[in-house]
Scaffold this motif. Structure first.
Motif, PDB file in Angstrom:
ATOM      1  N   LEU A 217       0.849  -1.189   0.000  1.00  0.00           N
ATOM      2  CA  LEU A 217       0.000   0.000   0.000  1.00  0.00           C
ATOM      3  C   LEU A 217       0.887   1.244   0.000  1.00  0.00           C
ATOM      4  O   LEU A 217       2.060   1.181   0.373  1.00  0.00           O
ATOM      5  N   PRO A 218       0.361   2.381  -0.451  1.00  0.00           N
ATOM      6  CA  PRO A 218       1.161   3.610  -0.502  1.00  0.00           C
ATOM      7  C   PRO A 218       1.427   4.162   0.893  1.00  0.00           C
ATOM      8  O   PRO A 218       0.740   3.802   1.862  1.00  0.00           O
ATOM      9  N   PRO A 219       2.418   5.067   1.021  1.00  0.00           N
ATOM     10  CA  PRO A 219       2.801   5.590   2.348  1.00  0.00           C
ATOM     11  C   PRO A 219       1.653   6.197   3.137  1.00  0.00           C
ATOM     12  O   PRO A 219       1.527   5.943   4.335  1.00  0.00           O
ATOM     13  N   HIS A 220       0.805   7.014   2.482  1.00  0.00           N
ATOM     14  CA  HIS A 220      -0.234   7.705   3.249  1.00  0.00           C
ATOM     15  C   HIS A 220      -1.239   6.721   3.853  1.00  0.00           C
ATOM     16  O   HIS A 220      -1.755   6.939   4.949  1.00  0.00           O
ATOM     17  N   GLN A 221      -1.512   5.617   3.142  1.00  0.00           N
ATOM     18  CA  GLN A 221      -2.438   4.628   3.678  1.00  0.00           C
ATOM     19  C   GLN A 221      -1.799   3.863   4.833  1.00  0.00           C
ATOM     20  O   GLN A 221      -2.472   3.509   5.816  1.00  0.00           O
ATOM     21  N   TYR A 222      -0.496   3.612   4.738  1.00  0.00           N
ATOM     22  CA  TYR A 222       0.198   2.940   5.837  1.00  0.00           C
ATOM     23  C   TYR A 222       0.199   3.822   7.082  1.00  0.00           C
ATOM     24  O   TYR A 222      -0.029   3.349   8.192  1.00  0.00           O
ATOM     25  N   VAL A 223       0.452   5.125   6.899  1.00  0.00           N
ATOM     26  CA  VAL A 223       0.453   6.055   8.024  1.00  0.00           C
ATOM     27  C   VAL A 223      -0.918   6.064   8.692  1.00  0.00           C
ATOM     28  O   VAL A 223      -1.036   6.016   9.926  1.00  0.00           O
ATOM     29  N   LEU A 224      -1.979   6.123   7.899  1.00  0.00           N
ATOM     30  CA  LEU A 224      -3.334   6.119   8.445  1.00  0.00           C
ATOM     31  C   LEU A 224      -3.609   4.826   9.202  1.00  0.00           C
ATOM     32  O   LEU A 224      -4.175   4.839  10.308  1.00  0.00           O
ATOM     33  N   GLN A 225      -3.191   3.707   8.640  1.00  0.00           N
ATOM     34  CA  GLN A 225      -3.385   2.408   9.285  1.00  0.00           C
ATOM     35  C   GLN A 225      -2.668   2.355  10.637  1.00  0.00           C
ATOM     36  O   GLN A 225      -3.226   1.872  11.629  1.00  0.00           O
ATOM     37  N   GLU A 226      -1.445   2.898  10.682  1.00  0.00           N
ATOM     38  CA  GLU A 226      -0.686   2.877  11.930  1.00  0.00           C
ATOM     39  C   GLU A 226      -1.268   3.847  12.956  1.00  0.00           C
ATOM     40  O   GLU A 226      -1.222   3.586  14.170  1.00  0.00           O
ATOM     41  N   ARG A 227      -1.859   4.941  12.501  1.00  0.00           N
ATOM     42  CA  ARG A 227      -2.504   5.872  13.435  1.00  0.00           C
ATOM     43  C   ARG A 227      -3.754   5.244  14.054  1.00  0.00           C
ATOM     44  O   ARG A 227      -4.042   5.458  15.238  1.00  0.00           O
ATOM     45  N   ILE A 228      -4.482   4.500  13.268  1.00  0.00           N
ATOM     46  CA  ILE A 228      -5.657   3.813  13.807  1.00  0.00           C
ATOM     47  C   ILE A 228      -5.221   2.741  14.804  1.00  0.00           C
ATOM     48  O   ILE A 228      -5.863   2.548  15.845  1.00  0.00           O
ATOM     49  N   ARG A 229      -4.128   2.047  14.501  1.00  0.00           N
ATOM     50  CA  ARG A 229      -3.603   1.056  15.444  1.00  0.00           C
ATOM     51  C   ARG A 229      -3.180   1.731  16.751  1.00  0.00           C
ATOM     52  O   ARG A 229      -3.424   1.223  17.840  1.00  0.00           O
ATOM     53  N   LYS A 230      -2.552   2.920  16.626  1.00  0.00           N
ATOM     54  CA  LYS A 230      -2.164   3.681  17.809  1.00  0.00           C
ATOM     55  C   LYS A 230      -3.405   4.152  18.553  1.00  0.00           C
ATOM     56  O   LYS A 230      -3.434   4.174  19.800  1.00  0.00           O
ATOM     57  N   ALA A 231      -4.452   4.514  17.812  1.00  0.00           N
ATOM     58  CA  ALA A 231      -5.703   4.940  18.445  1.00  0.00           C
ATOM     59  C   ALA A 231      -6.288   3.814  19.294  1.00  0.00           C
ATOM     60  O   ALA A 231      -6.802   4.058  20.406  1.00  0.00           O
ATOM     61  N   GLN A 232      -6.212   2.587  18.812  1.00  0.00           N
ATOM     62  CA  GLN A 232      -6.692   1.449  19.597  1.00  0.00           C
ATOM     63  C   GLN A 232      -5.960   1.367  20.935  1.00  0.00           C
ATOM     64  O   GLN A 232      -6.571   1.153  21.983  1.00  0.00           O
ATOM     65  N   GLN A 233      -4.643   1.531  20.896  1.00  0.00           N
ATOM     66  CA  GLN A 233      -3.849   1.456  22.119  1.00  0.00           C
ATOM     67  C   GLN A 233      -4.220   2.567  23.094  1.00  0.00           C
ATOM     68  O   GLN A 233      -4.351   2.334  24.306  1.00  0.00           O
ATOM     69  N   LEU A 234      -4.395   3.775  22.570  1.00  0.00           N
ATOM     70  CA  LEU A 234      -4.738   4.911  23.426  1.00  0.00           C
ATOM     71  C   LEU A 234      -6.124   4.751  24.038  1.00  0.00           C
ATOM     72  O   LEU A 234      -6.341   5.070  25.211  1.00  0.00           O
TER      73      LEU A 234
END
Length: 276
Positions: A217-234
């Protein structure tokens, strides 16, 4: 162990229980790698290797087998238990020569995700049991088990192939690692394509191509995916949904809500309710 030239002393074996959710990334494996899942309950994982990228469920006894020089990435959602065994090239060279196979540097085990092979599991468990008991069988017993495992892997999975450990490929993986490190260090900030390319020491266009090839996947989609993963942790850490949205740079709570549901399949509130 004896005979450093055959690689015996460089074999690495470890067993880990209950590793919390996280991700493990190795851009270039120096040794052949075996990972055996031991978690009694199924665990959802996302994995990448050379020529593979996908999500699945790891069951007890599943094996991941990677060749030296490959990339290995795994992210898991629940506590994970596993055995890890690193087999050095010098060892497989030595055993391959004894079997009159081509030089071990040309042996490729391929990339196997969630492989089933009871013989590999049993040999690895015997090695772990011997290690935990202080190696009562002595070096001869340990080396015999490792030799049997190496012979089995060479016979069943070994193929003659040009190794992919060139300087150019190592550079590509180093560039990808630089980009991933930058993303994870700046998840709570605005990430531009230019800054990301600079961290990887490549042009913006090359970075987009590199990401698509390696990550799927392109960089911006990876960044969004990782932010959502971080959101789960928070969220699981007790942070309010509105605060999580602000912290991770979403324009508002509804913006987080929309992407969270698209990627996770439920809204943040539903996620919290299901997690209790």
């Amino acid at each position: 162990m004896t005979g450093d030239t055959s690689g015996w002393s460089d074999v690495k074996l470890s067993g880990v229980d209950g590793v919390p959710p996280q991700e493990a990334f190795e851009p270039v494996l120096s040794d052949h790698l075996l990972v055996i899942h031991l978690t009694p309950q199924p665990v959802r994982v996302f994995e990448r290797a050379d020529g593979y990228s996908g999500e699945g469920v790891a069951h007890q006894g599943d094996i991941n087998l990677f060749s030296a020089g490959d990339m290995s990435f795994c992210r898991w959602e629940k506590d994970l238990s596993f055995i890890r065994l690193d087999l050095p090239l010098a060892l497989t060279n030595h055993v391959a020569a004894e079997m009159e196979l081509p030089n071990g540097s040309a042996i490729d085990f391929g990339r196997h995700i969630r492989l089933r092979d009871d013989r590999v599991v049993h040999l690895a468990q015997w090695l772990m049991a011997d290690l935990k008991e202080g190696e009562p069988g002595g070096k001869l017993y340990t080396e015999s088990l490792i030799r049997m495992l190496s012979v089995h892997l060479l016979q069943r999975y070994g193929t003659v192939a040009e190794r992919k450990t060139s300087a150019s490929q190592r550079l590509v993986r180093k560039q990808l690692e630089g980009a991933l490190d930058y993303i994870h260090a700046h998840l709570e900030q605005e990430i531009s394509l230019g800054a990301l390319a600079a961290a990887a020491h490549v042009s913006s266009s090359h970075l987009v191509r590199l990401f698509r090839e390696a990550m799927g996947l392109p960089p911006h989609q990876y960044v969004l995916q990782e932010r959502i993963r971080k959101a789960q942790q928070l969220l699981l850490g007790g942070n309010a949904i509105h605060d999580v949205a602000v912290t991770l740079g979403f324009s508002d709570q509804s913006h987080l809500h929309r992407h969270f549901k698209r990627i996770i399949g439920v809204t943040p509130r539903e996620f919290l309710r299901q997690s209790r």
